[in-house]
Design a protein around this motif. Structure first.
Motif, PDB file in Angstrom:
ATOM      1  N   GLN A 112       0.860  -1.547   0.267  1.00  0.00           N
ATOM      2  CA  GLN A 112       0.518  -0.094   0.046  1.00  0.00           C
ATOM      3  C   GLN A 112       0.744   1.641   0.230  1.00  0.00           C
ATOM      4  O   GLN A 112       0.500   2.047  -0.593  1.00  0.00           O
ATOM      5  N   ARG A 113       2.109   1.602   1.082  1.00  0.00           N
ATOM      6  CA  ARG A 113       3.066   2.239   0.648  1.00  0.00           C
ATOM      7  C   ARG A 113       3.761   2.460   0.123  1.00  0.00           C
ATOM      8  O   ARG A 113       4.024   3.670  -1.227  1.00  0.00           O
ATOM      9  N   ASN A 116       0.767   4.342  -2.832  1.00  0.00           N
ATOM     10  CA  ASN A 116       0.992   5.781  -2.245  1.00  0.00           C
ATOM     11  C   ASN A 116       2.426   6.427  -2.758  1.00  0.00           C
ATOM     12  O   ASN A 116       1.854   7.293  -3.566  1.00  0.00           O
ATOM     13  N   PHE A 119       1.842   7.095  -6.464  1.00  0.00           N
ATOM     14  CA  PHE A 119       0.713   7.666  -7.135  1.00  0.00           C
ATOM     15  C   PHE A 119       1.336   9.425  -6.988  1.00  0.00           C
ATOM     16  O   PHE A 119       1.196  10.612  -7.065  1.00  0.00           O
ATOM     17  N   ALA A 120       2.284   9.804  -5.739  1.00  0.00           N
ATOM     18  CA  ALA A 120       2.455  10.987  -5.459  1.00  0.00           C
ATOM     19  C   ALA A 120       3.983  11.330  -6.601  1.00  0.00           C
ATOM     20  O   ALA A 120       4.194  12.299  -6.391  1.00  0.00           O
ATOM     21  N   GLU A 171      -9.367   3.620  -7.725  1.00  0.00           N
ATOM     22  CA  GLU A 171      -9.347   3.616  -6.746  1.00  0.00           C
ATOM     23  C   GLU A 171     -10.323   4.252  -6.484  1.00  0.00           C
ATOM     24  O   GLU A 171     -11.458   4.468  -5.364  1.00  0.00           O
ATOM     25  N   ARG A 182      -9.402  12.495  -4.673  1.00  0.00           N
ATOM     26  CA  ARG A 182      -9.123  11.288  -6.187  1.00  0.00           C
ATOM     27  C   ARG A 182      -8.840  12.049  -7.356  1.00  0.00           C
ATOM     28  O   ARG A 182      -8.075  11.150  -8.738  1.00  0.00           O
TER      29      ARG A 182
END
Length: 408
Positions: A112-113, A116, A119-120, A171, A182
């Motif tokens: 999950q990290r 993220n 996406f960042a 998502e 989102r």
């Protein structure tokens, strides 16, 4: 889920932590990414549990297909021609071994990290494209691929944004929390890709990815109708206003027609010439190929005096594999790629959608670029594939997905 996987999840390892940060390095010069991979490998070696990691690799549904390609390439190396540069070319065929090493860390919070972080990184990359357009980006080596088009790295940036866009839409469809945020992030990335990133491949991967997500979540409801209308509107606006996106696609269609009619193609259509000459190489040894590394020797002879004479690859992995290791080799490659899609369908859920969309992106990318022959692309895809594939046991797809499918 095995006790081994529980061990990895109960106490995150340093290797898992470093792997979760690798996605953001993909948006910067390749040296940064390679440094991260070296740190990951060092942490993996120092972390121990070698037996557990080997078992995790063997339990993966990707193990047998990857070993199949390894056997085929070793056979080609033993029995076919080995020109100068053989070993470098041979190592390119083993790119999926990196995926096996990455997924050896098992499933866990790191996935999950990593999502993220990816996406960042995509939002940051989009911001750099905007700053470059406004001429506010410093002319540093770190940002050079955002300022000027520079071949494969610039193409990779577009591909990464395309994948991120598809995953973000996934998502939006699957989760109720932070939906407005989102949506804003999705539009922010989509605009940067379609208006500023100079790559047809990334734009088409974005369109395909969004289409797959829409089809996955389509139901007879007003929400599905709004999703379909919204996605089509984004693509439609891009077609009307993003002249670079439209011109590149229209130019490709014109090149294909000119090539079929025997006319002259543009500089962008040079790939068609390469495909034709590579097909002639394939005709010499269609079943087993001419040998690993032989394309770089044979092609300049056939393309003597042509613009494509100095090309390093045919910009098509299907043709390259067939030319060098034959129909047997491309069948081994398709075994790997189709396994990715089959696993995605079987595990379902958000994770399945992620795996399916990136699987399609790789298969499409292989049509127009050296997706696996160039480590720049290959390593990036292996890092992203590890996010949905880590921890999946080929003996218990559904059980795995119920526990980790949404990485929540």
């Amino acid at each position: 889920m095995t006790d081994r996987m529980n061990l990895f999840n109960s106490n995150e390892t340093k290797a898992q932590f470093i792997l979760s940060l690798l996605p953001i390095t993909l948006f910067f010069p390749i040296g940064i990414g390679y440094t991260g991979i070296v740190l990951f490998l060092v942490a993996l070696l120092l972390g121990g549990h070698y037996g557990d990691r080997w078992q995790a690799i063997k339990d993966s549904p990707m193990f047998l297909p990857v070993m199949g390609l390894l056997v085929v390439t070793c056979g080609a190396g033993l029995f076919l021609d080995r020109p100068v540069g053989f070993w470098k070319a041979f190592m390119h065929y083993q790119i999926y071994l990196f995926l096996l090493v990455f997924i050896s860390v098992g499933a866990g919070r790191w996935q999950q990290r990593a999502l993220n972080v990816f996406f960042a990184g995509a939002v940051l990359a989009a911001t750099l494209f905007y700053l470059s357009r406004l001429q506010l980006l410093p002319n540093w080596t770190l940002f050079q691929n955002y300022i000027d088009y520079a071949g494969n790295k610039s193409i990779l940036l577009g591909i990464l944004l395309g994948i991120a866009g598809g995953w973000m839409l996934n998502e939006i469809c699957a989760k109720r929390d932070h939906k407005l945020l989102r949506i804003v992030a999705f539009l922010y990335i989509a605009a940067a890709l379609l208006f500023l990133a100079k790559t047809r491949t990334g734009s088409l991967i974005f369109v395909f990815g969004c289409a797959l997500v829409v089809l996955r979540y389509m139901t007879f409801s007003w929400r599905s109708v709004l999703l379909l209308i919204g996605t089509v509107a984004v693509i439609g606006v891009a077609w009307q206003t993003a002249s670079g996106f439209r011109e590149r696609l229209v130019g490709t269609a014109h090149d294909i027609k000119a090539f079929v009619d025997g006319g002259k193609v543009s500089a962008d259509g040079i790939r068609l010439e390469m495909y034709r000459l590579t097909s002639e190489i394939i005709e010499e040894h269609p079943i087993v190929g001419s040998g690993i590394g032989t394309w770089a020797v044979k092609y300049p002879e056939k393309a003597k005096g042509l613009e494509s004479e100095s090309m390093a690859t045919p910009h098509n992995d299907y043709l390259l594999y067939t030319a060098e290791i034959g129909v047997i080799g491309v069948a081994a490659l398709l075994w790997i790629w189709l396994t990715q899609l089959i696993v995605a369908v079987r595990i379902g859920g958000e994770n399945g959608v992620r795996l399916f969309t990136i699987g399609v992106a790789i298969m499409f990318g292989g049509l127009v670029n050296a997706i696996l022959r160039d480590a720049l692309f290959g390593i990036a895809f292996m890092v992203l594939l590890a996010i949905p594939l880590a921890g999946i046991n080929r003996h218990a797809y559904r059980k795995h997905d119920n526990h980790y499918g949404d990485m929540s």
